[in-house]
Design an enzyme around this catalytic site. Structure first.
Site, short mmCIF file in Angstrom:
data_model
loop_
_atom_site.label_atom_id
_atom_site.label_comp_id
_atom_site.label_asym_id
_atom_site.label_seq_id
_atom_site.Cartn_x
_atom_site.Cartn_y
_atom_site.Cartn_z
CD GLN A 21 -31.27 83.76 97.42
OE1 GLN A 21 -31.70 85.09 97.59
NE2 GLN A 21 -30.36 83.05 96.96
CG ASP A 63 -28.20 83.72 94.71
OD1 ASP A 63 -28.62 83.16 94.07
OD2 ASP A 63 -28.62 85.31 94.48
CE1 TYR A 122 -33.47 89.52 101.30
CE2 TYR A 122 -34.10 86.97 100.31
CZ TYR A 122 -34.60 88.27 100.85
OH TYR A 122 -35.32 89.02 100.78
CE1 TYR A 177 -31.87 89.60 92.40
CE2 TYR A 177 -29.46 88.30 92.23
CZ TYR A 177 -31.47 88.60 92.99
OH TYR A 177 -31.35 88.36 94.19
CG LEU A 230 -21.52 91.79 104.26
CD1 LEU A 230 -21.17 92.18 103.39
CD2 LEU A 230 -21.36 91.57 105.46
CB THR A 250 -24.85 88.19 91.04
OG1 THR A 250 -26.02 87.29 91.09
CG2 THR A 250 -23.73 87.43 91.19
#
Ligand code: NAP
Length: 280
Positions: free
Chosen positions: A162, A47, A190, A52, A193, A20
């Site tokens: 992570q 997550d 994490y 964030y 991509l 997120t």
């Protein structure tokens, strides 16, 4: 969606979850709809982090998960500057308020800071005892950090690490994944991509990805995720604010690559030499 045991937890999680980071920058209604679709497709490991959007992403998730809290495994992270015993507890309580829930399934130290690890662990364990978190772990820890952590944590308490892991960045394969495998700790990939830097279809790697994908009737993004979760200890949390992306990513949770295709991708995206643990 394939699921498998998550580190020492008596619970299986989907191999592909939902990230997120920076979700506050996306269209809010579309992002919430994408989360709903992901959960529907089994991407129930969600997550987030207090960092964030300076709390805005947790608030957005609080809204998105209203009425759905029981369907997800909710993970958040504490900033290292809040890593004292009291700081961890206060930061968690603020996250719980923003997320509109009374407990987290997992709480991570976002990266290592100045506070002694023993103090952070004491904060985590106090939160477990109070029922405010079910489990805890860390993020961005190299193998030597994990050794230090293990010296101050009881056996079986470290749930996951992570870390940055994608086709173009495979450093954790040298020491972090082997450490986690040895100690029964889950690895959460994490930026799986490449955080917006996905191999171009015109590059040699991009062409290899496209050819492997075509053989399975899959997309290059699905193959990239399937490559990461080929290792049983590893789970991935791609971020997607669009329904079509979430649906594509969920499909990776069904895809198992042959040994020959894994070898092909291994050659196209070499692991490289150990140069210290990379972070984003
Ligand atoms: P990422 O998941 O590698 O990439 C996200 C980007 O890929 C977004 O632009 C997304 O687009 C796009 N995308 C997703 N699925 C796609 C698909 N099937 N086809 C085409 N594009 C697709 O990057 P990330 O957000 O850096 O990493 C994932 C999560 O890991 C974060 O959200 C966060 O939860 C976590 N993280 C943790 C740390 C840490 O220090 N612990 C650091 C970084 C990230 P749309 O959004 O437009 O759909």
């Amino acid at each position: 969606m394939r699921t498998r045991p998550f580190g020492p937890l008596d619970r299986s999680l989907p191999v592909i979850g939902l990230g997120t980071w920076q979700l506050e920058r996306d269209d809010r209604a579309a992002a919430i709809a994408a989360i709903h679709r992901g959960v529907e497709l089994g991407m129930t490991h969600v997550d987030t982090a207090e960092m964030y959007g300076s709390g805005h992403v947790e608030e957005l998730l609080g809204e998105a998960l209203a009425g759905r809290r029981d369907q997800v495994f909710l993970a958040s992270k504490v900033l290292p500057e809040h890593g004292s015993r009291a700081g961890v507890i206060a930061a968690c309580e603020a996250s719980l308020r923003r997320l509109r829930t009374d407990h987290l399934d997992l709480y991570l130290l976002h990266w290592r800071g100045e506070h002694p690890l023993a103090d952070t662990v004491a904060g985590f364990e106090a939160l477990v005892a109070a029922g405010k978190i079910a489990a805890w772990g860390v993020s961005n820890f190299a193998a030597d950090d994990l050794d230090e952590l293990r010296a101050v944590a009881d056996a079986g308490r470290i749930t996951c690490n992570q870390v940055l892991y994608h086709l173009g960045e495979r450093t954790i394969e040298h020491a972090v994944i082997p450490w986690c495998e040895r100690h029964g700790v889950a690895v959460v990939a994490y930026s799986p991509l490449g955080a917006g830097d996905f191999p171009s279809p015109r590059s040699a790697g991009g062409r290899a990805l496209a050819e492997v994908a075509a053989a399975y009737g899959a997309t290059a993004y699905q193959v990239a995720l399937a490559f990461l979760v080929r290792t049983p200890a590893v789970f991935a949390i791609p971020k997607a604010a669009r329904r079509a992306h979430v649906e594509d990513d969920a499909g990776a949770g069904e895809l198992e690559l042959s040994a020959a295709d894994v070898a092909r991708l291994d050659a196209a995206f070499p692991r490289g030499r150990w140069r210290g643990l990379p972070t984003l």
